[in-house]
Design a protein around this motif. Structure first.
Motif, mmCIF file in Angstrom:
data_model
loop_
_atom_site.group_PDB
_atom_site.id
_atom_site.type_symbol
_atom_site.label_atom_id
_atom_site.label_comp_id
_atom_site.label_asym_id
_atom_site.label_seq_id
_atom_site.Cartn_x
_atom_site.Cartn_y
_atom_site.Cartn_z
ATOM 1 N N VAL A 15 0.852 -1.129 -0.089
ATOM 2 C CA VAL A 15 0.080 -0.096 0.034
ATOM 3 C C VAL A 15 0.989 1.173 -0.040
ATOM 4 C CG1 VAL A 15 -1.647 1.148 1.398
ATOM 5 C CG2 VAL A 15 -1.964 -1.191 1.185
ATOM 6 N N ALA A 16 1.931 1.230 0.742
ATOM 7 C CA ALA A 16 2.640 2.382 0.983
ATOM 8 C C ALA A 16 3.579 2.500 -0.321
ATOM 9 C CB ALA A 16 3.781 2.399 1.958
ATOM 10 N N ARG A 17 3.952 1.573 -1.073
ATOM 11 C CA ARG A 17 4.547 1.750 -2.414
ATOM 12 C C ARG A 17 3.565 2.129 -3.472
ATOM 13 N NH1 ARG A 17 6.904 -3.575 -0.978
ATOM 14 N NH2 ARG A 17 5.382 -4.461 -2.346
ATOM 15 N N LEU A 18 2.277 1.767 -3.497
ATOM 16 C CA LEU A 18 1.434 2.249 -4.116
ATOM 17 C C LEU A 18 1.224 3.765 -4.254
ATOM 18 C CD1 LEU A 18 -0.317 1.728 -6.840
ATOM 19 C CD2 LEU A 18 -2.413 1.102 -5.091
ATOM 20 N N VAL A 19 0.985 4.100 -3.030
ATOM 21 C CA VAL A 19 0.672 5.461 -2.773
ATOM 22 C C VAL A 19 1.835 6.494 -3.155
ATOM 23 C CG1 VAL A 19 0.131 7.341 -0.813
ATOM 24 C CG2 VAL A 19 -0.890 4.951 -0.959
ATOM 25 N N GLN A 20 3.090 5.984 -3.006
ATOM 26 C CA GLN A 20 4.328 6.801 -3.424
ATOM 27 C C GLN A 20 4.398 6.772 -4.894
ATOM 28 O OE1 GLN A 20 7.859 5.270 -1.046
ATOM 29 N NE2 GLN A 20 9.062 6.598 -2.576
ATOM 30 N N ALA A 21 4.078 5.718 -5.560
ATOM 31 C CA ALA A 21 4.019 5.686 -6.952
ATOM 32 C C ALA A 21 3.119 6.555 -7.594
ATOM 33 C CB ALA A 21 3.714 4.249 -7.615
ATOM 34 N N VAL A 22 1.726 6.737 -6.809
ATOM 35 C CA VAL A 22 0.746 7.503 -7.164
ATOM 36 C C VAL A 22 1.262 9.189 -7.348
ATOM 37 C CG1 VAL A 22 -1.780 8.386 -7.071
ATOM 38 C CG2 VAL A 22 -1.178 5.740 -7.050
ATOM 39 N N PHE A 23 1.358 9.457 -6.171
ATOM 40 C CA PHE A 23 1.772 10.909 -5.965
ATOM 41 C C PHE A 23 3.267 11.214 -6.095
ATOM 42 C CE2 PHE A 23 -1.739 9.879 -3.243
ATOM 43 C CZ PHE A 23 -2.510 10.950 -3.399
ATOM 44 N N SER A 24 3.922 10.030 -6.548
ATOM 45 C CA SER A 24 5.509 10.516 -6.768
ATOM 46 C C SER A 24 6.297 11.408 -5.571
ATOM 47 C CB SER A 24 5.581 11.466 -8.167
ATOM 48 O OG SER A 24 4.833 10.825 -9.165
ATOM 49 N N LYS A 25 5.966 10.763 -4.494
ATOM 50 C CA LYS A 25 6.387 11.515 -3.391
ATOM 51 C C LYS A 25 6.678 10.762 -2.492
ATOM 52 C CE LYS A 25 4.779 16.500 -3.467
ATOM 53 N NZ LYS A 25 6.242 16.954 -3.241
ATOM 54 N N GLU A 26 7.817 10.868 -1.494
ATOM 55 C CA GLU A 26 7.941 10.029 -0.409
ATOM 56 C C GLU A 26 7.028 10.309 0.569
ATOM 57 O OE1 GLU A 26 10.311 7.106 1.462
ATOM 58 O OE2 GLU A 26 10.737 8.200 -0.553
ATOM 59 N N VAL A 27 6.395 9.091 1.170
ATOM 60 C CA VAL A 27 5.362 9.227 2.185
ATOM 61 C C VAL A 27 5.834 9.295 3.430
ATOM 62 C CG1 VAL A 27 3.827 7.726 0.481
ATOM 63 C CG2 VAL A 27 5.389 6.629 2.229
ATOM 64 N N SER A 28 5.149 10.043 4.391
ATOM 65 C CA SER A 28 5.510 10.296 5.750
ATOM 66 C C SER A 28 4.514 9.653 6.671
ATOM 67 C CB SER A 28 5.151 11.734 5.995
ATOM 68 O OG SER A 28 5.491 12.033 7.113
ATOM 69 N N ARG A 29 5.374 9.017 7.664
ATOM 70 C CA ARG A 29 4.717 8.204 8.860
ATOM 71 C C ARG A 29 4.775 8.876 10.122
ATOM 72 N NH1 ARG A 29 7.176 4.582 5.248
ATOM 73 N NH2 ARG A 29 5.756 2.869 4.266
ATOM 74 N N THR A 30 4.472 10.032 10.233
ATOM 75 C CA THR A 30 4.967 10.786 11.608
ATOM 76 C C THR A 30 3.704 10.744 12.493
ATOM 77 O OG1 THR A 30 3.939 12.780 10.663
ATOM 78 C CG2 THR A 30 6.269 12.276 10.423
ATOM 79 N N LEU A 31 2.503 10.260 12.090
ATOM 80 C CA LEU A 31 1.185 10.045 12.978
ATOM 81 C C LEU A 31 1.151 8.705 13.140
ATOM 82 C CD1 LEU A 31 -1.169 12.697 11.000
ATOM 83 C CD2 LEU A 31 0.390 13.297 12.897
ATOM 84 N N ASN A 32 0.166 8.650 14.508
ATOM 85 C CA ASN A 32 0.122 7.132 14.736
ATOM 86 C C ASN A 32 -1.203 6.711 13.659
ATOM 87 O OD1 ASN A 32 -1.877 5.473 16.418
ATOM 88 N ND2 ASN A 32 -0.165 5.531 17.628
ATOM 89 N N PHE A 33 -1.020 5.682 13.223
ATOM 90 C CA PHE A 33 -2.015 5.311 12.165
ATOM 91 C C PHE A 33 -3.640 5.064 12.661
ATOM 92 C CE2 PHE A 33 1.551 2.903 9.698
ATOM 93 C CZ PHE A 33 2.049 4.195 9.116
ATOM 94 N N ASP A 34 -3.573 4.483 13.997
ATOM 95 C CA ASP A 34 -4.866 4.198 14.271
ATOM 96 C C ASP A 34 -5.419 5.355 15.148
ATOM 97 O OD1 ASP A 34 -4.664 1.336 13.305
ATOM 98 O OD2 ASP A 34 -3.650 0.938 15.293
ATOM 99 N N GLU A 35 -4.702 6.096 15.934
ATOM 100 C CA GLU A 35 -5.005 7.286 16.672
ATOM 101 C C GLU A 35 -5.710 8.287 15.793
ATOM 102 O OE1 GLU A 35 -3.410 10.199 19.839
ATOM 103 O OE2 GLU A 35 -2.032 8.559 19.257
ATOM 104 N N SER A 36 -5.050 8.607 14.552
ATOM 105 C CA SER A 36 -5.439 9.577 13.709
ATOM 106 C C SER A 36 -6.822 9.322 13.216
ATOM 107 C CB SER A 36 -4.499 9.804 12.459
ATOM 108 O OG SER A 36 -3.194 9.743 12.800
ATOM 109 N N VAL A 37 -7.010 7.885 12.596
ATOM 110 C CA VAL A 37 -8.456 7.782 12.175
ATOM 111 C C VAL A 37 -9.309 7.881 13.431
ATOM 112 C CG1 VAL A 37 -9.957 5.665 11.383
ATOM 113 C CG2 VAL A 37 -7.464 5.968 10.740
#
Length: 422
Positions: A15-37
């Motif tokens: 999923v992370a690789r696909l998102v990075q390929a779509v937006f052509s940008k390095e993805v960030s993971r600074t937020l808590n995945f579950d807490e943010s939702v």
């Protein structure tokens, strides 16, 4: 802009690789995945709640790529193209395109591939507007096609309408953003004839002509959508693969549930055997049952999940048949004890009733009737003493000489004697 990953699915590397390929940008993971939702859900719930007052938040989605619409006039063979939704334009907006046609026509929508930044086929869909006929004079009808990009970024054509009116001399294309969906948009019309009147306002320009003032009637037209980016064979193959995956998911769920049911019953049965159930099984039954239970328990501990769901269901039914035998004996012994106690109480009440009759010299019963009642009580007391002795001396797994239901029938009969005499 930056790309921030949130949600549990972002832990999947693909999923992370696909998102990075779509937006052509390095993805960030600074937020808590579950807490943010969770926080987002809580804020959204508070915003729509009538009892909680919170600061208003507005989340506006934007269109990632410009969407162009192209068409071909079947009469003249001339083609046209228009950028309907520009990159960065807010989503959840509608626009109306107007055409003049004498017959069915098709419009094609695709992403504007600037700098080759699209990772997929730019084609979105083709929409065919049908049931278009020329006017009585053989002229073209005005056809209004409404296009919409929803909050999810999905492009649709909700409807198309034919404006039935007198023939117009010139062919024109009108570009009208829908004011109901985008309050800040500007409504413009391009007309080849000189307008008879023009009214300018702060937010829009309204252009009127003699033709536009004529009486008109809108007729809804059918729209056929062709949004396939895959060949028919590839699409059928993908659908079949999806069905197989769904079937495999159902199989695995059934297998896991069957195994869990068997494991839960084994632990529950072991607990009941330790507490009381062993006393209601014969020695050979108990040995065989415990061996089978231990064998299934060891199998579940080292199970490599290669068995079919039917195997776990069969083992569960076998254990239930043997476990239910002990439960039936346990319930019968318990209920029989309760029934004997009720019979003792019923006989005691009848003795007290007979004593009251003898002391009060009851006029409604003669001495013979009282003697008969006394005889019945004595007979039932003698039978009760014998059955109680057998009940206490016999083992808990032995077949009872008299059942709890039979004893309760006797109790009801004795209770009716006192009620009828009253």
């Amino acid at each position: 802009y930056s790309v921030e990953l949130v949600g549990g699915s972002c832990r999947i590397p693909a999923v992370a690789r696909l998102v990075q390929a779509v937006f052509s940008k390095e993805v960030s993971r600074t937020l808590n995945f579950d807490e943010s939702v969770a926080k987002g859900c809580a804020i959204q719930s508070a915003l729509i709640s009538p009892t909680i007052c919170v600061r208003q938040f507005h989340v506006v989605g934007v269109i990632p790529y410009s969407i162009i619409v192209d068409w071909v006039d079947a009469e003249t063979g001339e083609s046209g193209e228009m950028t309907t939704f520009r990159e960065g334009f807010p989503s959840n907006v509608s626009k109306v395109l107007s055409f003049y046609r004498k017959s069915d026509f098709q419009i094609k929508c695709s992403y504007k591939n600037t700098d080759n930044n699209l990772h997929h086929n730019p084609f979105i869909a083709a929409f065919t507007i049908q049931n278009i006929l020329p006017t009585e004079e053989g002229q073209a009808h005005k056809v209004k096609v409404r296009m919409r990009v929803d909050n999810s970024g999905i492009l649709t054509v909700p409807n198309a309408e034919l404006v039935s009116k007198n023939a117009m001399k010139n062919t024109l294309v009108t570009f009208e953003p829908s004011l109901s969906d985008c309050k800040e948009s500007v409504k413009t019309k391009v007309i080849t004839d000189p307008p008879s009147k023009s009214i300018n306002t702060a937010d829009s320009e309204v252009v009127l002509s003699k033709d536009l003032l004529e009486h008109s009637r809108n007729i809804v037209l059918p729209v056929i959508i062709d949004a396939r980016n895959m060949a028919s064979a590839d699409l059928d193959n993908a659908i079949e693969i999806g069905r197989k995956l769904i079937s495999q998911d159902h199989y695995q769920v059934d297998k896991a549930n069957s195994k869990n049911d068997l494991e839960e019953y084994v632990y529950d049965l072991q607990d009941r055997l330790d507490r009381y159930l062993c006393d209601y099984l014969r020695e050979e039954e108990k040995i065989e049952f415990l061996e089978q239970l231990e064998r299934i328990h060891n199998f579940l501990l080292h199970d490599d999940t290669q068995e079919e769901p039917s195997f776990y269901k069969e083992q569960l039914e076998i254990l239930r048949l043997k476990g239910e035998l002990g439960n039936i004996r346990y319930r019968e012994f318990r209920d029989r004890t309760i029934a004997f106690n009720k019979l003792v109480e019923s006989l005691a009440r009848l003795r007290c009733y007979i004593c009251e009759l003898n002391n009060n010299n009851a006029e409604n019963l003669n001495a013979d009737e009282i003697t008969i009642v006394q005889k019945v009580v004595d007979e039932k007391q003698s039978w009760l003493d014998e059955e109680l002795h057998t009940h206490h001396e016999s083992s808990k797994f032995a077949n009872p000489k008299v059942t709890a239901s039979e004893i309760l029938v006797i109790v009801e009969t004795l209770d009716r004697i006192g009620l009828n005499d009253d």
